[in-house]
Scaffold this motif. Structure first.
Motif, PDB file in Angstrom:
ATOM      1  N   ALA A  93       8.697   5.014  -3.634  1.00 51.92           N
ATOM      2  CA  ALA A  93       9.402   6.310  -3.701  1.00 51.92           C
ATOM      3  C   ALA A  93      10.642   6.237  -4.579  1.00 51.92           C
ATOM      4  O   ALA A  93      11.670   6.830  -4.283  1.00 51.92           O
ATOM      5  N   SER A  94      10.537   5.518  -5.705  1.00 53.56           N
ATOM      6  CA  SER A  94      11.704   5.290  -6.571  1.00 53.56           C
ATOM      7  C   SER A  94      12.157   6.557  -7.291  1.00 53.56           C
ATOM      8  O   SER A  94      13.321   6.686  -7.659  1.00 53.56           O
ATOM      9  N   VAL A  95      11.237   7.511  -7.530  1.00 50.94           N
ATOM     10  CA  VAL A  95      11.613   8.771  -8.183  1.00 50.94           C
ATOM     11  C   VAL A  95      11.394   9.915  -7.197  1.00 50.94           C
ATOM     12  O   VAL A  95      10.293  10.116  -6.702  1.00 50.94           O
TER      13      VAL A  95
ATOM     14  N   GLY B  24       9.613  23.506   4.517  1.00 51.56           N
ATOM     15  CA  GLY B  24       9.146  22.201   5.006  1.00 51.56           C
ATOM     16  C   GLY B  24       7.829  22.325   5.742  1.00 51.56           C
ATOM     17  O   GLY B  24       6.910  21.523   5.557  1.00 51.56           O
ATOM     18  N   GLY B  25       7.711  23.384   6.544  1.00 43.68           N
ATOM     19  CA  GLY B  25       6.515  23.581   7.367  1.00 43.68           C
ATOM     20  C   GLY B  25       5.257  23.812   6.556  1.00 43.68           C
ATOM     21  O   GLY B  25       4.201  23.266   6.862  1.00 43.68           O
ATOM     22  N   VAL B  26       5.352  24.627   5.486  1.00 43.01           N
ATOM     23  CA  VAL B  26       4.154  24.924   4.694  1.00 43.01           C
ATOM     24  C   VAL B  26       3.677  23.684   3.940  1.00 43.01           C
ATOM     25  O   VAL B  26       2.476  23.489   3.735  1.00 43.01           O
ATOM     26  N   VAL B  27       4.607  22.805   3.552  1.00 45.28           N
ATOM     27  CA  VAL B  27       4.201  21.538   2.916  1.00 45.28           C
ATOM     28  C   VAL B  27       3.451  20.665   3.927  1.00 45.28           C
ATOM     29  O   VAL B  27       2.415  20.083   3.616  1.00 45.28           O
ATOM     30  N   GLY B  28       3.973  20.593   5.160  1.00 40.23           N
ATOM     31  CA  GLY B  28       3.299  19.827   6.216  1.00 40.23           C
ATOM     32  C   GLY B  28       1.906  20.356   6.501  1.00 40.23           C
ATOM     33  O   GLY B  28       0.945  19.593   6.623  1.00 40.23           O
ATOM     34  N   GLU B  29       1.782  21.696   6.574  1.00 41.61           N
ATOM     35  CA  GLU B  29       0.466  22.323   6.810  1.00 41.61           C
ATOM     36  C   GLU B  29      -0.488  22.039   5.653  1.00 41.61           C
ATOM     37  O   GLU B  29      -1.680  21.786   5.856  1.00 41.61           O
TER      38      GLU B  29
ATOM     39  N   GLN C  47       0.841  -1.195   0.000  1.00 44.43           N
ATOM     40  CA  GLN C  47       0.000   0.000   0.000  1.00 44.43           C
ATOM     41  C   GLN C  47       0.875   1.242   0.000  1.00 44.43           C
ATOM     42  O   GLN C  47       2.075   1.171   0.246  1.00 44.43           O
ATOM     43  N   TYR C  48       0.274   2.366  -0.323  1.00 48.91           N
ATOM     44  CA  TYR C  48       0.979   3.636  -0.217  1.00 48.91           C
ATOM     45  C   TYR C  48      -0.025   4.737   0.108  1.00 48.91           C
ATOM     46  O   TYR C  48      -1.224   4.574  -0.078  1.00 48.91           O
ATOM     47  N   ARG C  49       0.503   5.863   0.588  1.00 51.80           N
ATOM     48  CA  ARG C  49      -0.340   7.013   0.929  1.00 51.80           C
ATOM     49  C   ARG C  49      -0.109   8.109  -0.104  1.00 51.80           C
ATOM     50  O   ARG C  49       1.010   8.315  -0.567  1.00 51.80           O
ATOM     51  N   THR C  50      -1.178   8.811  -0.470  1.00 50.28           N
ATOM     52  CA  THR C  50      -1.066   9.936  -1.395  1.00 50.28           C
ATOM     53  C   THR C  50      -2.041  11.032  -0.966  1.00 50.28           C
ATOM     54  O   THR C  50      -2.839  10.818  -0.050  1.00 50.28           O
TER      55      THR C  50
ATOM     56  N   MET D  11       9.747  16.442   3.871  1.00 46.40           N
ATOM     57  CA  MET D  11       8.420  16.428   4.496  1.00 46.40           C
ATOM     58  C   MET D  11       7.522  15.393   3.811  1.00 46.40           C
ATOM     59  O   MET D  11       6.805  14.635   4.481  1.00 46.40           O
ATOM     60  N   LEU D  12       7.566  15.321   2.483  1.00 46.51           N
ATOM     61  CA  LEU D  12       6.775  14.320   1.751  1.00 46.51           C
ATOM     62  C   LEU D  12       7.200  12.908   2.156  1.00 46.51           C
ATOM     63  O   LEU D  12       6.362  12.037   2.411  1.00 46.51           O
ATOM     64  N   ILE D  13       8.523  12.696   2.227  1.00 44.99           N
ATOM     65  CA  ILE D  13       9.046  11.361   2.580  1.00 44.99           C
ATOM     66  C   ILE D  13       8.699  11.019   4.030  1.00 44.99           C
ATOM     67  O   ILE D  13       8.292   9.894   4.335  1.00 44.99           O
ATOM     68  N   ARG D  14       8.873  11.994   4.927  1.00 47.37           N
ATOM     69  CA  ARG D  14       8.600  11.751   6.351  1.00 47.37           C
ATOM     70  C   ARG D  14       7.134  11.402   6.588  1.00 47.37           C
ATOM     71  O   ARG D  14       6.810  10.560   7.425  1.00 47.37           O
TER      72      ARG D  14
END
Length: 206
Positions: free
Chosen positions: A63-65, A117-122, A4-7, A85-88
């Motif tokens: 996450a190959s690319v 990083g923070g704005v991506v998380g938000e 599975q994966y999350r998107t 942030m995307l990877i975490r």
């Protein structure tokens, strides 16, 4: 192979202001690197006067690319923290573009890393994520007499019915986790008195 994966649940935009600079994060689900590049180009076109349009994207259930760009910000202060942030958050098949309109106050390297990083998380929190599960495509062929009841039984037991086609016989396309194939085969034989045929196809995520 990832089970599975999350998107991201949908495309969306989140904006925040830090020391008079506007940071606008646009997120979108993307299936390929080409789609990611098209999304980045689209956001850049929407913000032609922005100081920076930095991006990061992750393609592949494993996450190959992984790609990121600082777009003129000091090296490693924008694209890298966005990608981290995307990877975490374990997000895949997702592109993020952070547009910055400079407000006159320098943030320093640490401030930039926290801001991007923070704005991506938000934005991830605002847009939401969903989990896609790997499954096996399978086709059930059954006679017209049993088709209606079988389709109802499939839906009642929580099966993913993807398509139903009526011809000389009725074909019902479903999705099954690999681990459930033997049990489903036995259930199908029992339910249709051995008259239905099961054909396994390729793999997909849903």
């Amino acid at each position: 192979m990832q089970e599975q994966y999350r998107t991201v649940a949908r495309a969306g935009v989140h904006e925040t202001e830090i020391n008079r600079s506007r940071f606008i994060c646009a997120l979108a689900p993307v299936a390929t690197e080409e789609e990611a590049q098209e999304f980045i180009a689209r956001v850049r076109k929407e913000h032609p006067t922005a100081t920076h349009n930095c991006f990061a994207y992750v393609i592949g259930a494993d996450a190959s690319v992984q790609k990121a760009s600082d777009d003129g910000e000091p090296g490693g202060t924008a694209g890298a923290p966005m990608l981290q942030m995307l990877i975490r958050r374990e997000v895949r098949y997702t592109a993020a573009v952070v547009t910055r309109y400079y407000g006159g106050v320098k943030l320093g390297a640490g401030g930039l890393i926290r801001a991007y990083g923070g704005v991506v998380g938000e934005a991830l929190d605002a847009v939401g994520t969903l989990t896609r599960q790997r499954f096996r495509l399978a086709t059930v062929t059954v006679d017209h007499q049993r088709a209606g009841r079988l389709e109802n039984d499939l839906r009642a037991t929580g099966r993913v019915v993807r398509d139903v086609r009526y011809a000389e016989a009725v074909t019902i396309e479903i999705g099954l986790p690999d681990s459930e194939v033997p049990a489903f085969r036995a259930w199908l034989a029992d339910t249709t008195a051995g008259t239905a045929e099961l054909e396994l196809g390729g793999e997909a995520f849903a």
